[in-house]
Design an enzyme around this catalytic site. Structure first.
Site, PDB file in Angstrom:
ATOM      1  N   ASN A  72      30.451  40.362  38.133  1.00  0.00           N
ATOM      2  CA  ASN A  72      30.055  40.320  39.534  1.00  0.00           C
ATOM      3  C   ASN A  72      29.025  39.218  39.669  1.00  0.00           C
ATOM      4  O   ASN A  72      27.842  39.416  39.390  1.00  0.00           O
ATOM      5  CB  ASN A  72      29.482  41.667  39.977  1.00  0.00           C
ATOM      6  CG  ASN A  72      29.022  41.660  41.423  1.00  0.00           C
ATOM      7  OD1 ASN A  72      29.181  40.668  42.134  1.00  0.00           O
ATOM      8  ND2 ASN A  72      28.465  42.764  41.874  1.00  0.00           N
ATOM      9  N   LYS A 120      27.324  27.861  52.485  1.00  0.00           N
ATOM     10  CA  LYS A 120      27.806  26.598  51.925  1.00  0.00           C
ATOM     11  C   LYS A 120      26.802  25.467  52.140  1.00  0.00           C
ATOM     12  O   LYS A 120      26.689  24.563  51.305  1.00  0.00           O
ATOM     13  CB  LYS A 120      29.166  26.248  52.519  1.00  0.00           C
ATOM     14  CG  LYS A 120      30.282  27.211  52.111  1.00  0.00           C
ATOM     15  CD  LYS A 120      30.419  27.303  50.590  1.00  0.00           C
ATOM     16  CE  LYS A 120      31.582  28.168  50.145  1.00  0.00           C
ATOM     17  NZ  LYS A 120      31.728  28.202  48.674  1.00  0.00           N
ATOM     18  N   TYR A 170      29.335  32.070  56.456  1.00  0.00           N
ATOM     19  CA  TYR A 170      29.987  31.192  55.481  1.00  0.00           C
ATOM     20  C   TYR A 170      29.368  29.795  55.523  1.00  0.00           C
ATOM     21  O   TYR A 170      29.061  29.203  54.474  1.00  0.00           O
ATOM     22  CB  TYR A 170      31.483  31.127  55.782  1.00  0.00           C
ATOM     23  CG  TYR A 170      32.303  30.402  54.749  1.00  0.00           C
ATOM     24  CD1 TYR A 170      32.594  30.988  53.521  1.00  0.00           C
ATOM     25  CD2 TYR A 170      32.813  29.124  54.987  1.00  0.00           C
ATOM     26  CE1 TYR A 170      33.365  30.327  52.566  1.00  0.00           C
ATOM     27  CE2 TYR A 170      33.575  28.453  54.049  1.00  0.00           C
ATOM     28  CZ  TYR A 170      33.852  29.059  52.840  1.00  0.00           C
ATOM     29  OH  TYR A 170      34.603  28.408  51.894  1.00  0.00           O
ATOM     30  N   ILE A 182      42.089  23.215  52.750  1.00  0.00           N
ATOM     31  CA  ILE A 182      42.858  23.219  51.505  1.00  0.00           C
ATOM     32  C   ILE A 182      43.850  24.377  51.546  1.00  0.00           C
ATOM     33  O   ILE A 182      43.485  25.507  51.896  1.00  0.00           O
ATOM     34  CB  ILE A 182      41.933  23.369  50.280  1.00  0.00           C
ATOM     35  CG1 ILE A 182      40.812  22.320  50.314  1.00  0.00           C
ATOM     36  CG2 ILE A 182      42.741  23.271  48.989  1.00  0.00           C
ATOM     37  CD1 ILE A 182      41.264  20.885  50.267  1.00  0.00           C
ATOM     38  N   ASN A 200      32.039  28.348  41.824  1.00  0.00           N
ATOM     39  CA  ASN A 200      33.170  28.367  42.742  1.00  0.00           C
ATOM     40  C   ASN A 200      33.373  29.713  43.436  1.00  0.00           C
ATOM     41  O   ASN A 200      34.050  29.779  44.461  1.00  0.00           O
ATOM     42  CB  ASN A 200      34.440  27.990  41.961  1.00  0.00           C
ATOM     43  CG  ASN A 200      35.698  28.190  42.775  1.00  0.00           C
ATOM     44  OD1 ASN A 200      36.001  27.428  43.679  1.00  0.00           O
ATOM     45  ND2 ASN A 200      36.451  29.242  42.455  1.00  0.00           N
ATOM     46  N   GLY A 260      34.961  32.576  39.547  1.00  0.00           N
ATOM     47  CA  GLY A 260      36.025  32.853  40.517  1.00  0.00           C
ATOM     48  C   GLY A 260      37.276  32.043  40.258  1.00  0.00           C
ATOM     49  O   GLY A 260      37.863  31.462  41.175  1.00  0.00           O
TER      50      GLY A 260
END
Length: 248
Positions: free
Chosen positions: A64, A160, A156, A189, A91, A13
């Site tokens: 992918n 993570k 998410y 970020i 990433n 990524g």
């Protein structure tokens, strides 16, 4: 001598944002770069051009990362082109936010597959390579919400948090073969992903951060460089937060 001279890194990524910043930082320090993204579009071609200008071997691959077979194929291509892989930065990631009461199964599955399964896919494909080399360095890009959780981000946050557990498990499993695995947990970020937020939301975020500002992709890239280099040769199974102190 540059910190990563002669090493080869895969960064998933990496056409933009934090992934691109990490790839550029590694290339500046002498690493050859194989990077992946869903498609080698204009952004990816520009990234490839910028990396090549730093005098290292570079190639972008359409991949992918959430697909097991596709990942194994692209890793085989990378090994053929670069002969070895010393560093893997997992990433690739997306968000599909929503309250749990309204979150669809598709939202859940997409985030888990792209963010967490992709890391499994690449680690699985590279494990025999790094075991043969008796060396390797894996960096999983987690998030502050993987440590703290966050409303509207159950998918998410879970993905993570899983990246942390995965890195710690690999650190224990492959440490005797000279393979290290660590995590980076970025906070707020400033990237394209956060750029869509309103100024009011950004201000609220900044108020919660002791350093009173959002971080930059380069802040994260600097932490990745430390973990990728021999400066961290006795560090494995650890989590580095790049948050400006917001998770204290």
């Amino acid at each position: 001598m540059k910190l990563l001279e002669g090493k080869t890194a895969i960064v998933t990524g990496a056409a933009r944002g934090i992934g691109k910043a990490i790839a550029l930082k590694f290339a500046e320090q002498g690493a050859n770069i194989a990077f992946t993204d869903l498609a080698i579009d204009d952004n990816a071609k520009q990234t490839e051009k910028e990396l090549a200008a730093l005098g290292v071997k570079v190639k972008g691959y359409a991949s992918n990362a959430a697909d097991f077979e596709d990942t194994h194929k692209v890793v085989d291509e990378i090994i053929k082109d670069f002969e070895r892989v010393d560093i893997l930065v997992n990433n690739a990631g997306i968000t599909r936010d929503g309250l749990m009461a309204r979150m669809s199964e598709q939202q859940w599955d997409m985030v888990i597959n792209v963010n967490l399964k992709s890391a499994f896919n690449f680690i699985h494909a590279l494990t025999p390579v790094m075991m043969r080399q008796k060396s390797g360095n894996i960096i999983n890009m987690s998030s502050v919400v993987g440590l703290t959780g966050n409303a509207s981000q159950a998918n998410y946050s879970a993905s993570k948090a899983g990246m942390i557990g995965l890195a710690k498990s690999i650190a224990k499993e492959l440490g005797s073969r000279g393979v290290r695995a660590n995590c980076i947990c970025p906070g707020f970020i400033i990237t394209e992903m956060t750029g869509v937020l309103s100024d009011e939301v950004k201000k609220k975020w900044a108020e919660q951060i002791p350093l009173k500002r959002g971080g930059t992709p380069e802040d994260v890239a600097n932490a990745a460089l430390f973990l990728a280099s021999d400066l961290s040769s006795y560090i494995s199974g650890e989590v580095i937060s790049v948050t400006g102190g917001m998770n204290m």
